[in-house]
Design a protein around this motif. Structure first.
Motif, short mmCIF file in Angstrom:
data_model
loop_
_atom_site.label_atom_id
_atom_site.label_comp_id
_atom_site.label_asym_id
_atom_site.label_seq_id
_atom_site.Cartn_x
_atom_site.Cartn_y
_atom_site.Cartn_z
N ARG A 152 0.87 -1.17 -0.12
CA ARG A 152 0.01 -0.04 0.02
C ARG A 152 0.94 1.32 -0.03
O ARG A 152 1.93 1.37 0.74
N VAL A 153 0.29 2.27 -0.85
CA VAL A 153 1.34 3.32 -0.80
C VAL A 153 0.44 4.70 -0.66
O VAL A 153 -0.97 4.75 -0.94
N VAL A 154 1.04 5.43 0.15
CA VAL A 154 -0.01 6.59 0.42
C VAL A 154 0.96 7.97 -0.13
O VAL A 154 2.10 8.30 0.22
N ILE A 155 0.39 9.12 -0.65
CA ILE A 155 1.14 10.26 -0.94
C ILE A 155 0.67 11.32 -0.18
O ILE A 155 -0.57 11.76 -0.05
N LEU A 156 1.61 11.98 0.65
CA LEU A 156 1.10 13.24 1.64
C LEU A 156 1.80 14.40 1.09
O LEU A 156 3.03 14.59 0.67
N GLU A 203 3.11 6.68 12.11
CA GLU A 203 1.98 5.78 12.16
C GLU A 203 1.76 5.08 11.08
O GLU A 203 1.29 3.83 11.21
N LEU A 204 1.62 5.51 9.77
CA LEU A 204 1.26 4.72 8.54
C LEU A 204 2.39 3.89 8.51
O LEU A 204 2.14 2.76 7.81
N ARG A 205 3.67 4.14 8.35
CA ARG A 205 4.72 3.23 8.26
C ARG A 205 4.68 2.30 9.04
O ARG A 205 5.11 0.80 8.79
N THR A 225 3.62 2.20 2.65
CA THR A 225 4.72 2.94 1.89
C THR A 225 4.30 4.36 1.86
O THR A 225 3.34 4.76 1.28
N VAL A 226 5.18 5.46 2.51
CA VAL A 226 4.51 6.95 2.49
C VAL A 226 5.60 7.64 1.54
O VAL A 226 6.70 7.53 1.55
N ILE A 227 5.03 8.22 0.69
CA ILE A 227 5.66 9.03 -0.31
C ILE A 227 5.20 10.76 0.06
O ILE A 227 4.24 10.95 -0.13
N GLU A 228 6.33 11.33 0.44
CA GLU A 228 6.24 12.91 0.80
C GLU A 228 6.33 13.71 -0.21
O GLU A 228 7.43 13.82 -0.61
N ALA A 271 8.45 9.09 -8.35
CA ALA A 271 7.96 8.22 -7.37
C ALA A 271 6.28 8.41 -7.34
O ALA A 271 5.39 7.59 -7.24
N ALA A 272 5.86 9.74 -7.06
CA ALA A 272 4.65 10.05 -6.65
C ALA A 272 3.74 9.81 -7.99
O ALA A 272 2.61 9.36 -7.79
N ARG A 273 4.27 10.38 -9.04
CA ARG A 273 3.47 10.10 -10.39
C ARG A 273 3.10 8.60 -10.59
O ARG A 273 1.97 8.44 -10.86
#
Length: 241
Positions: free
Chosen positions: A4-8, A21-23, A28-31, A164-166
């Motif tokens: 799972r991936v989230v973009i912040l 907390e998400l990690r 997977t967090v992309i800032e 990575a976000a794209r």
């Protein structure tokens, strides 16, 4: 949850606890901060407006950035008005300044507009130069005399691993946007197609309207938590089956 991936798209400071907390939940967090806050070239007018307020007036902050902008030229003892903050984080910044601020029951502009105690004086909104007018309309409908002054500038601009976000957005990653400027900056960075493929989670109705104008119907949340993001992922998975 390992895939799972989230973009912040908020600033790193705003994302610190949420990202941890998400990690911890295997996400997977992309800032990709998508809006930059810039100070005014001249804050003389801002300082004068705040110092001119009296005990019957209200000074309203809708972000920590507004408090930071006001506290640079104005000392806490110079503020005679009642101070209101949109939520706990903004109120904490007021306390750092030396001022106790009133907060609404929910950390939203809508709740602030409905619940702000109105005195006999004016309500001064010290906020971003790109702020929308919903809060002004809400307060004016209650009979408030509202003035607004720009406390800082918001510039749409993404910083971070854009590629990575794209890629993640094209694959339907949950993407969190917190302001119209962030929507604009994100689209400029990753492109309209990737934005339309993402699962957009908007903080508040104003940001949701900006996403809708860009062709996406977002899920709207009033307060952002890791649980809300994970639930969005789970609901997406159920819907894709």
């Amino acid at each position: 949850m390992h895939d799972r991936v989230v973009i912040l798209t908020r600033s790193h400071e705003d994302n610190v606890d949420l990202a941890v907390e998400l990690r911890a939940r295997g996400v997977t967090v992309i800032e990709l901060p998508s809006a930059t806050i810039e100070p005014l070239a001249d804050d003389t007018a801002l300082a004068a407006e705040i110092r001119a307020l009296g005990p019957d007036d209200s000074l309203v902050f809708t972000s920590r950035a507004g408090v930071d902008a006001a506290s640079r030229p104005v000392r806490a003892h110079e503020v005679r008005a009642t101070v209101a903050a949109v939520g706990a984080a903004t109120a904490r910044r007021c306390r750092d300044w030396g001022i106790d601020a009133w907060i609404p029951s929910e950390a939203t502009g809508a709740a602030l507009g409905r619940e702000l105690p109105l005195g006999s004086g004016v309500v001064l909104l010290a906020r971003a130069d790109r702020a929308e007018s919903g809060l002004i309309r809400e307060l004016a409908a209650r009979g408030a005399r509202v003035r607004e002054i720009a406390a800082y500038r918001v510039v749409p601009a993404a910083r971070g691993d854009v590629e990575a976000a794209r890629r993640a957005a094209l694959e339907g990653a949950v993407t969190v946007v917190a302001s119209p400027a962030a929507v604009e900056g994100l689209i400029a960075a990753i492109g309209a197609t990737a934005f339309e493929c993402a699962r957009i989670l908007a903080i508040g109705p104003t940001t949701a309207r900006a996403a809708a104008r860009a062709g996406v119907e977002p899920r709207v949340v009033s307060a952002l938590t890791a649980g809300a993001i994970v639930r969005e992922m789970e609901e997406r998975d159920v819907g894709d089956r």
